[in-house]
Motif scaffolding. Structure first.
Motif, short mmCIF file in Angstrom:
data_model
loop_
_atom_site.label_atom_id
_atom_site.label_comp_id
_atom_site.label_asym_id
_atom_site.label_seq_id
_atom_site.Cartn_x
_atom_site.Cartn_y
_atom_site.Cartn_z
N ILE A 221 4.39 6.71 -9.47
CA ILE A 221 3.58 7.20 -9.78
C ILE A 221 3.66 8.70 -9.42
O ILE A 221 2.94 9.57 -10.50
CB ILE A 221 1.99 6.80 -8.03
CG1 ILE A 221 2.27 7.82 -7.52
CG2 ILE A 221 2.39 5.65 -8.75
CD1 ILE A 221 0.97 6.99 -6.22
N ILE A 222 4.73 9.24 -9.55
CA ILE A 222 4.82 11.10 -9.01
C ILE A 222 5.36 11.49 -10.03
O ILE A 222 4.85 12.01 -10.85
CB ILE A 222 5.98 11.20 -7.32
CG1 ILE A 222 5.04 10.54 -6.07
CG2 ILE A 222 6.20 12.89 -8.20
CD1 ILE A 222 6.36 10.96 -5.51
N VAL A 228 -3.77 5.20 -8.77
CA VAL A 228 -3.43 4.08 -8.31
C VAL A 228 -4.82 4.63 -7.41
O VAL A 228 -4.88 4.89 -6.39
CB VAL A 228 -2.28 3.18 -7.24
CG1 VAL A 228 -2.68 1.99 -6.72
CG2 VAL A 228 -1.33 3.63 -8.20
N VAL B 200 0.39 11.90 -3.51
CA VAL B 200 1.98 11.82 -3.60
C VAL B 200 2.62 13.02 -4.17
O VAL B 200 2.65 12.89 -5.90
CB VAL B 200 1.89 10.39 -3.81
CG1 VAL B 200 3.68 10.43 -3.58
CG2 VAL B 200 1.06 9.56 -2.90
N CYS B 201 3.23 13.84 -3.53
CA CYS B 201 4.05 14.57 -4.13
C CYS B 201 5.03 14.76 -4.09
O CYS B 201 6.31 15.04 -4.42
CB CYS B 201 3.62 16.49 -3.34
SG CYS B 201 4.84 17.58 -3.99
N GLY B 202 5.52 14.31 -2.82
CA GLY B 202 7.49 13.11 -2.90
C GLY B 202 7.18 12.39 -1.94
O GLY B 202 6.16 12.00 -0.98
N MET B 203 8.42 11.56 -2.20
CA MET B 203 8.77 10.85 -0.95
C MET B 203 10.62 11.25 -0.66
O MET B 203 10.92 9.88 -0.69
CB MET B 203 8.55 9.17 -1.65
CG MET B 203 6.95 8.76 -2.01
SD MET B 203 7.43 7.33 -2.19
CE MET B 203 5.41 6.58 -3.03
N TYR B 207 14.92 9.09 -1.21
CA TYR B 207 15.46 9.27 -1.50
C TYR B 207 16.68 9.19 -1.34
O TYR B 207 18.13 9.18 -2.68
CB TYR B 207 15.21 10.93 -2.01
CG TYR B 207 14.69 12.17 -2.61
CD1 TYR B 207 13.12 11.17 -3.03
CD2 TYR B 207 14.04 13.08 -2.53
CE1 TYR B 207 11.74 11.55 -3.27
CE2 TYR B 207 13.30 14.08 -2.43
CZ TYR B 207 12.03 12.53 -3.17
OH TYR B 207 10.73 13.45 -3.59
N VAL B 228 -4.84 6.54 -5.02
CA VAL B 228 -3.22 6.98 -4.26
C VAL B 228 -3.11 7.73 -5.65
O VAL B 228 -2.68 6.72 -6.32
CB VAL B 228 -2.77 6.16 -3.86
CG1 VAL B 228 -1.14 6.92 -3.53
CG2 VAL B 228 -2.95 5.20 -3.16
N GLU B 229 -2.73 9.62 -6.00
CA GLU B 229 -2.42 9.60 -7.36
C GLU B 229 -1.32 10.55 -7.32
O GLU B 229 -0.77 11.00 -6.19
CB GLU B 229 -3.70 10.37 -7.40
CG GLU B 229 -3.78 10.87 -8.96
CD GLU B 229 -5.03 11.63 -9.41
OE1 GLU B 229 -6.39 11.41 -8.89
OE2 GLU B 229 -4.94 12.52 -10.35
N GLY B 230 -0.26 10.08 -7.91
CA GLY B 230 1.08 11.05 -7.74
C GLY B 230 0.84 12.01 -8.72
O GLY B 230 -0.17 11.96 -10.07
N PHE B 231 1.49 13.00 -8.42
CA PHE B 231 1.60 14.47 -8.78
C PHE B 231 2.48 15.40 -9.29
O PHE B 231 3.22 15.24 -7.93
CB PHE B 231 0.61 15.03 -8.63
CG PHE B 231 -0.19 16.32 -7.86
CD1 PHE B 231 0.32 15.60 -6.49
CD2 PHE B 231 0.51 17.64 -7.45
CE1 PHE B 231 0.13 16.02 -5.00
CE2 PHE B 231 0.29 18.42 -6.32
CZ PHE B 231 0.32 17.22 -5.28
N ASN B 232 2.69 15.64 -10.14
CA ASN B 232 3.77 17.22 -10.46
C ASN B 232 3.38 18.60 -10.81
O ASN B 232 2.52 18.08 -11.50
CB ASN B 232 5.13 16.40 -11.06
CG ASN B 232 5.10 16.13 -12.27
OD1 ASN B 232 4.54 16.80 -12.82
ND2 ASN B 232 4.92 14.86 -11.99
#
Lengths: 272, 272
Positions: A221-222, A228, B200-203, B207, B228-232
């Motif tokens: 999702i990133i 979501v 959600v910016c990173g995990m 990695y 829940v939102e992924g972004f960059n």
């Protein structure tokens, strides 16, 4: 599913304006799993302060306190489905959470259920390409012939959900309506397009597990900026009037057809 | 992290208006893991068609093609951090994805990093209650004394992230900025408030794993209507001017202070 039948005491509190409501139809779907787990279903059911302003049919969810006097040109049964709570769930999920654009690719799991067969028709009306999954070939046939789906697959016959999605939606998914969770959600995350939306309405596959399946593809999702979003119809009752006007219009115009399974009695033996 | 140093060939294509850019500073953070995995770092680096309109310092990401001539009243180094790409990431995530309201409870993991120390200050300015996690007591101290955090904990000393969150945020979380994934994200999902947002910016914790940890609490997002939102940052360059004006103002007013670690040379030996 096990049905247990016993007597409960129903009383209107003395001096109140309450009325007792007689259930004419009972929807039986996975959503009730949560309600039955959280509420003391076997206890006495209290009458709520319902008031009928005009002669009509009440529909809704007594524990939420929603009431509606049906319009005379719609019979009672459809009001419990497409223009009712299940229809509003699909409408809110599709319009507010999914935010469809013409040409979007839409995937719906458990697509032949009460809620998502409506979403399939809404997706067709919105000009989307819509694919569904269901648990039998009969349901898959219904999706393609009655519910406006462009394609569908039987998830019980597919060993690899990712491969099924790739086959049916080779360019990826803009909107996924998740009703099952688990492996299907995980595969869909891999296959979402940039800016995609996953509207999470239920996770049927998880309800009876001791420990839920682990989702391993959330990282997707990133880079793809995927949203979501969990939702339930309780947060969208404020838009009922807009929904009702639109949905009744679709039904009257024949753009949305209602297909339902109706059984008499709680003792009906059937694999639900 | 292993640093390998070797020569690369840099050429401006014949007849073009391109210029070669000399790196004065190189940010070294987990985000580069993905770039290094996807790009052929060892190959010849092509010069892009950059044009300098005025005398100034270029900052940005050559592979994305973003350019900026710095304002004279800000030195070059801060422009690579708070008013630069990392600051914009925090600003976009906090303002656009998190959508804060005064009084919101905010949790930020990996909170002392280049991006999220900025978010802590933005949360303070927005009137939120902000809690962070970091990997050493020294970083935890920085969060509470320099970066505007109301509370913080050392995740390496906590055996149960859910218990740490419950202790620091007993009424739940409105906004979680996830930078680590895994067990911390799973615990946060359990602890989100109704209508909460997970940006959600990173995990980072995922990695280097052969197989990502499985998330088992995603079902929580349905009854609690959590997004829940992924972004960059690549999706938010259009808001740079607004961000820059606001952030430079905060820096000039002393509402945001810049704390940085600067090391000379690529051969510096250090556990990064």
């Amino acid at each position: 599913m096990e049905v247990i039948i016993h007597r409960v005491e129903l009383r209107v509190p003395a001096g109140s304006t309450a009325v007792l409501v007689k259930n004419l139809y009972l929807s039986c779907d996975p959503w009730m799993h949560g309600r039955m787990s959280k509420h003391n279903v076997g206890a006495t059911v209290p009458a709520r302060d319902f008031v009928i302003g005009e002669v009509g049919i009440i529909f809704g969810q007594p524990f939420i306190g929603q009431l509606k006097i049906c319009r005379s040109h719609i019979t009672t049964v459809p009001y419990n489905s497409h223009p009712g709570m299940t229809g509003l769930t699909a409408y809110a999920g599709f319009m507010e959470v999914g935010r469809p654009k013409r040409g979007d690719s839409v995937f719906i799991s458990a697509a032949s259920g009460a809620v998502w067969q409506v979403a399939g028709k809404l997706a067709e009306i919105a000009g989307c390409y819509v694919v569904g999954s269901a648990g039998s070939d009969e349901k898959v046939c219904f999706l393609k012939t009655k519910f406006g789906f462009n394609d569908a697959f039987n998830y019980k016959l597919e060993t690899d959900p990712a491969a099924a999605l790739k086959r049916c939606l080779p360019d990826g998914i803009n909107i996924y309506f998740d009703n099952v969770g688990g492996a299907m959600l995980d595969a869909s995350l891999l296959h979402m397009r940039h800016g995609g939306r996953v509207a999470v309405c239920g996770m049927i596959l998880q309800y009876n597990l001791q420990e839920p399946d682990g989702l391993r593809n959330m990282f997707c999702i990133i880079p793809k900026a995927v949203r979501v979003e969990g939702f339930n119809v309780g947060g969208y009752f404020h838009m009922y009037s807009r929904f009702e006007e639109e949905m009744v219009g679709y039904i009257m115009e024949g753009k949305v057809t209602i297909v339902r399974t109706s059984l008499r009695g709680l003792r009906v033996r059937r694999r639900l």
